[in-house]
Design a protein around this motif. Structure first.
Motif, PDB file in Angstrom:
ATOM      1  N   ASP A  44       0.815  -1.222   0.000  1.00 21.31           N
ATOM      2  CA  ASP A  44       0.000   0.000   0.000  1.00 21.31           C
ATOM      3  C   ASP A  44       0.845   1.266   0.000  1.00 21.31           C
ATOM      4  N   GLU A  45       2.109   1.154   0.398  1.00 21.42           N
ATOM      5  CA  GLU A  45       2.968   2.341   0.468  1.00 21.42           C
ATOM      6  C   GLU A  45       3.428   2.823  -0.903  1.00 21.42           C
ATOM      7  N   ILE A  46       3.169   2.038  -1.948  1.00 21.36           N
ATOM      8  CA  ILE A  46       3.617   2.399  -3.296  1.00 21.36           C
ATOM      9  C   ILE A  46       3.182   3.818  -3.655  1.00 21.36           C
ATOM     10  N   ILE A  47       1.972   4.187  -3.272  1.00 21.68           N
ATOM     11  CA  ILE A  47       1.396   5.473  -3.666  1.00 21.68           C
ATOM     12  C   ILE A  47       2.161   6.680  -3.121  1.00 21.68           C
ATOM     13  N   ILE A  51       7.903  10.189  -1.789  1.00 25.12           N
ATOM     14  CA  ILE A  51       8.184  11.105  -0.675  1.00 25.12           C
ATOM     15  C   ILE A  51       8.794  10.380   0.522  1.00 25.12           C
ATOM     16  N   LEU A  52       8.659   9.052   0.587  1.00 24.83           N
ATOM     17  CA  LEU A  52       9.428   8.315   1.592  1.00 24.83           C
ATOM     18  C   LEU A  52      10.915   8.437   1.266  1.00 24.83           C
ATOM     19  N   SER A  53      11.232   8.366  -0.023  1.00 24.43           N
ATOM     20  CA  SER A  53      12.615   8.585  -0.458  1.00 24.43           C
ATOM     21  C   SER A  53      13.054  10.010  -0.150  1.00 24.43           C
ATOM     22  N   LYS A  54      12.213  10.974  -0.478  1.00 23.55           N
ATOM     23  CA  LYS A  54      12.538  12.390  -0.271  1.00 23.55           C
ATOM     24  C   LYS A  54      12.869  12.677   1.193  1.00 23.55           C
ATOM     25  N   ASP A 223      13.896  10.480  -6.570  1.00 21.60           N
ATOM     26  CA  ASP A 223      12.933   9.942  -5.606  1.00 21.60           C
ATOM     27  C   ASP A 223      11.937   9.019  -6.302  1.00 21.60           C
ATOM     28  N   LEU A 224      11.480   9.436  -7.473  1.00 25.26           N
ATOM     29  CA  LEU A 224      10.555   8.610  -8.243  1.00 25.26           C
ATOM     30  C   LEU A 224      11.217   7.296  -8.643  1.00 25.26           C
ATOM     31  N   GLU A 225      12.464   7.379  -9.081  1.00 22.63           N
ATOM     32  CA  GLU A 225      13.182   6.170  -9.506  1.00 22.63           C
ATOM     33  C   GLU A 225      13.407   5.219  -8.344  1.00 22.63           C
ATOM     34  N   LEU A 226      13.754   5.767  -7.170  1.00 21.59           N
ATOM     35  CA  LEU A 226      13.963   4.898  -6.011  1.00 21.59           C
ATOM     36  C   LEU A 226      12.642   4.296  -5.540  1.00 21.59           C
ATOM     37  N   GLY A 227      11.559   5.102  -5.580  1.00 24.10           N
ATOM     38  CA  GLY A 227      10.246   4.571  -5.251  1.00 24.10           C
ATOM     39  C   GLY A 227       9.846   3.444  -6.183  1.00 24.10           C
ATOM     40  N   HIS A 228      10.170   3.614  -7.466  1.00 21.35           N
ATOM     41  CA  HIS A 228       9.876   2.585  -8.468  1.00 21.35           C
ATOM     42  C   HIS A 228      10.665   1.317  -8.169  1.00 21.35           C
ATOM     43  N   LYS A 229      11.941   1.477  -7.870  1.00 18.94           N
ATOM     44  CA  LYS A 229      12.798   0.329  -7.558  1.00 18.94           C
ATOM     45  C   LYS A 229      12.280  -0.407  -6.325  1.00 18.94           C
ATOM     46  N   ALA A 230      11.911   0.347  -5.288  1.00 23.03           N
ATOM     47  CA  ALA A 230      11.395  -0.266  -4.064  1.00 23.03           C
ATOM     48  C   ALA A 230      10.084  -1.006  -4.339  1.00 23.03           C
ATOM     49  N   SER A 231       9.236  -0.425  -5.156  1.00 25.82           N
ATOM     50  CA  SER A 231       7.934  -1.033  -5.452  1.00 25.82           C
ATOM     51  C   SER A 231       8.087  -2.344  -6.208  1.00 25.82           C
TER      52      SER A 231
END
Length: 274
Positions: A44-47, A51-54, A223-231
Motif C-alpha cells: 500500500d505504500e507504493i502510492i 516522498i518516503l525517499s525524499k 525519488d521517483l526512480e527509487l520509489g519505483h525500484k522499491a515497489s
C-alpha cells in the motif's frame, strides 16, 4: 534606465538566493523528525514511495506500519497459495522495500487481511496504534483517507482507527495526520495502461477534489526512480508491467504527492512538517 538595470539584477539575485536558502533551511529543519506511514497491506505504500525517499534523504526518521500480513493476497502470476507461505513472502517483500528506501524495517501488526472488520480486531487495533504513537512519537502520520484509496474495507478500517486514535492522542509531538489523496481533476483517461489490474485500480480510485488536497509535496526524479525500484520488491502482487503502470499513475500528478489534513484546511503547504 541603464543605471537601474544592475540594481534590478542584484535585487533579483538576492531574492533568488534568499528563496533557495529558505528551501535548504526548511529541508534541514526536518532532520530528526519522525514520520509514520500506516497502511493495511504490504504494497500500500507504493502510492507515497517517492516522498518516503525524499524525506529519508532529509534525515527524517521513517516508520512503515503494515497492519495485515497479506496472507490472502493470492495472484495468478505468483501462484503462491493463501496462508503462511504467502504471509512470509510478503513480509520479505516489505523488508526489501524499506531496505531499498533506506528507512526503518517495517512494523508488522500481523492481522489477517479481510478480518479487520471483526469487532475484536478493531478494538485491539485501536490499542496497538495507541502504543505505536506512544513508543515511536511520530510528528506526522500518513494513512488512507475515508475512501480507502479504492474502497477496500481493510483500507477504510485502518483510516478510521488511525483517525480515532490520533484525535484522542494528538499532542505537541504528534502534530499532523494526513490522508493520501488523488486529485479528481486527474482522470488519466489518456494513459495507455498495459495491465487490466492497474486500469481497474485507476478507474476505481476514490478521488478527492484538488482544492481539499492542500499538502502538495514535491519530489524529484531520483525519488521517483527509487520509489519505483522499491515497489518492484512486491513480486508476489504485481508483474513488472503492473508496477510500471502504478508508477505511471503516480507520475501524472506533476511530481507532487497530494495529501490532506484529517480535519480539513485550505492553506496550501509544500512540506508535511510544521
Amino acid at each position: 534606465m541603464n543605471r537601474l538595470l544592475p540594481i534590478l539584477f542584484i535585487a533579483i539575485m538576492l531574492f533568488s538566493c534568499a528563496e533557495q536558502e529558505q528551501k535548504i533551511n526548511k529541508s534541514t529543519s526536518n532532520k530528526g523528525k519522525t514520520l509514520m506511514a500506516i497502511f493495511a497491506h504490504p504494497d500500500d505504500e507504493i502510492i507515497i514511495s517517492p516522498i518516503l525517499s525524499k524525506y529519508q534523504k532529509e534525515g527524517v526518521n521513517i516508520h512503515l506500519v503494515i497492519v495485515t500480513d497479506g496472507r490472502n493476497g493470492v495472484t495468478p502470476h505468483a501462484n503462491i497459495p493463501a496462508g503462511d507461505e504467502l504471509a512470509k513472502t510478503r513480509a520479505e517483500e516489505a523488508l526489501c522495500v524499506t531496505q531499498t528506501l533506506g528507512i526503518n524495517p517495517p512494523i508488522f501488526l500481523k492481522y489477517i487481511d479481510g478480518d479487520l472488520a471483526l469487532k475484536e480486531n478493531i478494538n485491539t487495533l485501536d490499542e496497538k496504534i495507541d502504543s505505536l504513537f506512544i513508543n515511536y512519537k511520530p510528528n506526522t502520520v500518513i494513512s488512507f483517507g475515508p475512501g480507502g484509496q479504492y474502497g477496500h474495507p481493510d483500507h477504510r478500517i485502518v483510516s478510521n482507527v488511525v483517525t480515532e486514535v490520533f484525535q484522542r492522542e494528538t499532542s505537541n509531538d504528534l502534530q499532523n495526520l494526513l490522508y493520501h489523496g488523488y486529485p479528481r481533476e486527474i482522470t488519466n483517461a489518456e494513459v495507455p495502461f498495459n495491465t487490466d489490474l492497474v486500469s481497474w485500480l485507476n478507474d476505481n480510485l476514490k478521488r478527492t477534489q484538488k482544492r481539499f488536497l492542500t499538502y502538495r509535496i514535491p519530489y524529484n526524479k531520483s525519488d521517483l526512480e527509487l520509489g519505483h525500484k522499491a515497489s518492484n520488491c512486491h513480486e508476489s502482487q504485481y508483474t513488472p508491467e503492473a508496477i510500471d503502470d502504478l508508477m505511471e499513475i503516480v507520475e501524472q500528478t506533476d511530481s507532487l504527492i497530494y495529501l490532506r489534513p484529517w480535519m480539513g484546511n485550505e492553506e496550501i503547504k509544500n512540506t508535511i512538517f510544521d
